[in-house]
Design a protein around this motif. Sequence first.
Motif, PDB file in Angstrom:
ATOM      1  N   GLN A 291      28.552   3.754  15.886  1.00 34.98           N
ATOM      2  CA  GLN A 291      29.117   4.229  14.628  1.00 34.98           C
ATOM      3  C   GLN A 291      30.347   3.425  14.227  1.00 34.98           C
ATOM      4  O   GLN A 291      31.057   2.864  15.055  1.00 34.98           O
ATOM      5  N   CYS A 343      25.656  10.054  14.044  1.00 36.03           N
ATOM      6  CA  CYS A 343      24.816   9.106  13.307  1.00 36.03           C
ATOM      7  C   CYS A 343      23.927   8.319  14.267  1.00 36.03           C
ATOM      8  O   CYS A 343      24.271   8.100  15.432  1.00 36.03           O
ATOM      9  N   ARG A 367      19.510  10.187  10.234  1.00 31.88           N
ATOM     10  CA  ARG A 367      20.962  10.301  10.332  1.00 31.88           C
ATOM     11  C   ARG A 367      21.691   8.986  10.085  1.00 31.88           C
ATOM     12  O   ARG A 367      22.180   8.325  10.996  1.00 31.88           O
ATOM     13  N   GLN A 369      24.911   6.975   8.663  1.00 24.91           N
ATOM     14  CA  GLN A 369      26.333   7.286   8.548  1.00 24.91           C
ATOM     15  C   GLN A 369      26.796   7.172   7.103  1.00 24.91           C
ATOM     16  O   GLN A 369      27.640   7.940   6.659  1.00 24.91           O
ATOM     17  N   THR A 426      26.236  11.227   7.552  1.00 24.49           N
ATOM     18  CA  THR A 426      27.077  11.819   8.595  1.00 24.49           C
ATOM     19  C   THR A 426      28.545  11.501   8.386  1.00 24.49           C
ATOM     20  O   THR A 426      29.408  12.286   8.761  1.00 24.49           O
TER      21      THR A 426
END
Length: 951
Positions: A291, A343, A367, A369, A426
């Motif tokens: 992430q 994420c 998912r 980000q 996310t």
Amino acid sequence: MRRSRQLACRFIFIFCLLVHASSSHAWRSVLYPADWSAPDNVLRFETNKMIQDFSYAGFRAGTEPLPEIGGPIFDVTAAPFLADKTGKTNVTAAIQTAIDAAQASGGGVVWLPAGVYAVSPQGPNTYALRINSSNIVLRGAGTTETFVLNTATNMRGKSILLINGPSGAGFYATGNPPVPLSRDLLGPTTMIPMASTAGFAAGQWITLRADATDDWVTEHSETSWLGYANSLRGIAYFRQIIAVDHKNSTLTLNVPTRYYLKTRDNARVTRLNSGPITGTGLENFSIGNVQHAGIGWNESDYTIPGTAGHDVHDSFAIRLVRARDSWIRNVSTFQPPGNTATCHLLSNGILINDCTQVTLTNCHLQRSQYGGGGGNGYMFRLSNSSEILLQDCRATFTRHGFVLSQMAATGNVFNRCIDKDTGHQTGLTGSQATSGRNSDHHMHFSHANLIDACTGDSSVWEARYRPYGSAPLHNLTAAHSVFWNTRGIGSGAAHVVQSEQSRYGYVIGTQGSRTGVSLGTFGGSKCFPVDHVEGAGTGETLEPYSLYQDQVARRLTGPRASLGEPRILGFPTNSLILPLTVSMGGTNVNAADLDVHWRVVAADGTVLFSNVNSPAPQVTFSARGTNDLEATVSANGFSSSARIRVILLPAETERSASYSPEADAYVRDGAFADDNFGSEPTLHLKQHSTPGFNRCSFLNFRIPRTEYDRAVLELAARTAPPTEGLRLALHSVTNTWLEDSITWNNQPVIGDVLADWAAAENSLERIDVSASAQPDPEGFLAFRFGLLISSAPSDTVYSFASRESADLPGPRLELIWTNAAFSYLDWTNHLEGAGTPAENPDADAWTNAAEYLFGLNPFVPDPPSVLGLEATAMGLVLTYPQRRRWPPGSFYVIETASSLHAPWLPAEGVQFNLLEALDDTVRVAAIIPRADESQRFYRFSVILRFNNNQL
């Protein structure tokens, strides 16, 4: 309330069935009859509705299953590559070296054993790993075993995996000098008339295209696109030549055209100098990204340097560019350890660009980000690609799940795909809303695509007008695309499909808890005529269940599965044999010679198959209710599925009795205050500040005294749909009155409000009046009502049909009995001292559980002959009593085995017949045919649930 025995006998016959056969019968679209054939050039894209042939999608146009490539194997962890599989060391160079070695040898499998492989773009590269040759397979040990982890977070415009063919193999590549068409093609065809066929030969791959000229744009009333021909580029198809007729100057192509091509728009054919890469596969691994820890996740942050949105903009996990006859299967995303934002990916999932005949199957991407503007948070994006098959793929928690873009995105099929929880990113918190959502035809006239048996779980599938983006605006996004049998579940909009297409669009069959179809209005006359809609809410019984599978079977030698009409089992039957019918090439074949597999799609309880691989299994159901089953048959590398709904009617369905009023009338004030209107066919209502204009109505029902579960008053309105703001009120009335003498001046006293509601637009009111019954001295129940307008715009009149009405049904009072299951706890509460289900207070052959099941008395000894067993010519006949209603989840099944130590299976062919209906029980005969010598032992297996505990 408990129902009296007298009323149970009175109404059981009249209301024994609640399931309406008309709603459960299989149906076909008027555009896809049983004798459908692929449309030809007689039909016109501009003027005719048509279901096109979508069976060409996927690897080798569906003529072959995905290959299982055996080798050679290039193990990235072995010498000379020696990639670390712990995730502690960056192994980009090692894996790329293995890929390069496989490419140098002409192809092979690049093998990633179970482990974590840390990679990232190196130097100026826009990718971490790249494949640019044919016949390369990147294979892992499984989505829960092999993990490709990208550790870079500044991925703007970059990909983790890039598979790209030569630039000269694109849909809009220049290639050899183009050859114009000799005439317009206005409908679907594989026969292309050419100005010259010189230089063309069977087997060649070509592009067939036309420009988005100002004439084309004007023809579609899309004036904001004028002057953008170079940006839009126009209709383009990537096709293979099957035959060349030099004498008549025609080419025969492998796949039909999907929209009109006019010589006015420079319709032409081009032989390309380069071909796309082929035979490339990605399979059996998961992919994810570390992430981004920065800030700046807003809609427009992708345009602001220094923000996280800018860093991750236009990044993809996988880009597949200029490829044909390739595949991605069993590939998922994953949440790397340490990703506190939950994420899996920075932005986008898979991009398919300038590709044809590619299959994606069993892929789950989720998912992102970032899901900001400019094209972020798309899990599956098909851009200028045709005949792509996405099967059993899933997108979860992102801005857009499945996306189609641009004028060469055509002929693509989404089969059994699921889009769940769109409109999300996310960010750094784990859950943020995005301004865009749903799966859609996104921009610039992608056309003739099929969304087939797909699901929108808290999401919607779209082909709507979208006046968004930068010039040229997205605007017209689709034409002639089909939404076939779409299922809507979860939360959100009541509709699961939104369609507003150019020329024609098609929505055929919806099902689930969200079955609505929204026909947008953004495009106005640009999207006329309104799209074709059939069968909203009845997709469960649409034939065929999958349009794509049916069309593949029609075109090729694949099987076509059928299970026939829905089945309804009356009480007490809880099992049946379901025979699967299979045809190939229009001829029925023996399904026992093919690969068959059954599964439960949805059920109200446990479903037991005697053999999940049998073409005609015995199926036993644990609960009375609705069950959806699916059988899949495979042959010659092709599969076909069919579904059937089996409904088990309850022991006693909901029953009702309907009564007319003993009296009804309206009264009027002012000069009419002493007039009686009891014989009028109308019940008038009016609220006005001036005397002489006010009216209210009264109803009186008098029925034999009884107990009931619900009471509903039904009124048929005479008035057209009311003005907004009109509310009605139903009041109690305590004293009696007579229909032929009631007036405004002697009207009964109006009491408390029983119900207050907005007037219905469907001209039918149903008001719950369960608590309003008043016992009278003569042993009857009285329901006395006053009906008024409680609030309304000035001078509003509303009216209902009275009992004297000849053209509309008069008022009705319906009493309803719902027959809830008589639980074990209820039973023991009436039998103090009975004890637990395992106890036996009367010391006979039956425990309390058995006494409850068979409707016996636990304090009176019963003989073993409660159950009877007799051998007959039909087989064994078991007779027994059983309680009419069982707790949810309780069931029984007659099982058989060859020995006491062999597996017990449901006995095939058991028929349950109702012998006698008693007060609280019924007597049942189960006829058990002897199938073969393996059925030497039988058992009557009962599962009872008491307070959610299985006994």
